[in-house]
Design an enzyme around this catalytic site. Sequence first.
Site, PDB file in Angstrom:
ATOM      1  N   GLY A  31      17.365  -4.284  21.617  1.00  0.00           N
ATOM      2  CA  GLY A  31      15.999  -3.865  21.953  1.00  0.00           C
ATOM      3  C   GLY A  31      15.088  -3.837  20.751  1.00  0.00           C
ATOM      4  O   GLY A  31      15.386  -4.435  19.715  1.00  0.00           O
ATOM      5  N   HIS A  37      13.430 -12.231  18.569  1.00  0.00           N
ATOM      6  CA  HIS A  37      14.158 -12.119  19.845  1.00  0.00           C
ATOM      7  C   HIS A  37      13.526 -13.018  20.908  1.00  0.00           C
ATOM      8  O   HIS A  37      14.232 -13.655  21.698  1.00  0.00           O
ATOM      9  CB  HIS A  37      14.114 -10.682  20.374  1.00  0.00           C
ATOM     10  CG  HIS A  37      14.788  -9.674  19.501  1.00  0.00           C
ATOM     11  ND1 HIS A  37      14.091  -8.726  18.783  1.00  0.00           N
ATOM     12  CD2 HIS A  37      16.096  -9.459  19.242  1.00  0.00           C
ATOM     13  CE1 HIS A  37      14.946  -7.958  18.133  1.00  0.00           C
ATOM     14  NE2 HIS A  37      16.163  -8.385  18.375  1.00  0.00           N
ATOM     15  N   LYS A 186      11.947 -11.670  10.309  1.00  0.00           N
ATOM     16  CA  LYS A 186      11.625 -10.647  11.320  1.00  0.00           C
ATOM     17  C   LYS A 186      12.878  -9.845  11.622  1.00  0.00           C
ATOM     18  O   LYS A 186      13.965 -10.408  11.787  1.00  0.00           O
ATOM     19  CB  LYS A 186      11.148 -11.306  12.607  1.00  0.00           C
ATOM     20  CG  LYS A 186       9.878 -12.100  12.428  1.00  0.00           C
ATOM     21  CD  LYS A 186       8.735 -11.522  13.204  1.00  0.00           C
ATOM     22  CE  LYS A 186       7.522 -12.412  13.029  1.00  0.00           C
ATOM     23  NZ  LYS A 186       6.284 -11.757  13.383  1.00  0.00           N
TER      24      LYS A 186
END
Length: 282
Positions: A31, A37, A186
């Site tokens: 998450g 992602h 990231k």
Amino acid sequence: MRTVHSLKELRAILRGYRQQEKTIGLVPTMGNLHEGHISLVRKAAEAADIVVTSIFVNPMQFGANEDLDTYPRTLIEDQEKLSAAGNTLVFAPSADEVYPDGLARHTRIVVPEVSDGHCGASRPGHFEGVATVVSVLFNMIQPDFAVFGEKDFQQLAVIRKMTRDLMMPVEVIGAPTVREEDGLAKSSRNGYLSEQERIIAPAIYQALQTTSEKIANGRDDFPVLAQEAGDSLREAGLRLDYFNIANSQTLKPAAPEDREVTLLAAAFLGTTRLIDNISVTR
Ligand code: PAF
């Protein structure tokens, strides 16, 4: 886009897709999703009809003094981002759903050799936790493909080896690291950085790039190169965990005859631990 929390519900939905002969791609995450992602979700959508993103902050892969309790949990924002990226289904199980008998009693997967060294040396038990949860997720979801970021280079190597050794019928796909404009990879952990730390953080990618250029230009004195890169990170104000130059397949220290080498770095800014890597073909 639906979100399900129970395995029973997940399996009922996936059974329907399989009956329609749809292929299923999985993107396992913890998450707090960022563009890295989302690029994995897009890649999964290219390869499969149905994309399942799992969101589970896996307690088994955190050490006693690590950030399990403070790890950001942002399900609502994550759902919005996934829906915009064309994800089909979110699977967000509880720890009880994944480890019904509790962590201590759960069967564990150990992947030898590639789990040693690098992050495996700094974070004992980490890759055991990763391999275990990924194998549970593979069995829960039974995807045709699963996509993982190359930013976690050693993790990807561990998962590839586990999948091969245990004959898991899942194709593991690696996806390139997504970077900020200044090169910083990231990561969900970038959010922990103070303004000052954020300014220093791109030094990791700069050290990787400088070293990869030296290798591309013919240097093969890898221990000296790693030492120089480590010194440059310390000078930039980071606390070095490791800077290693490894054979890209075995992750053992690179030898001058190796054609494919990977530079792996981990360093702290305050309490935040950042990792990154670059591969070079010689
Ligand atoms: O890379 C991650 O976010 C995690 O290690 C993974 C693969 C989802 C397993 O918990």
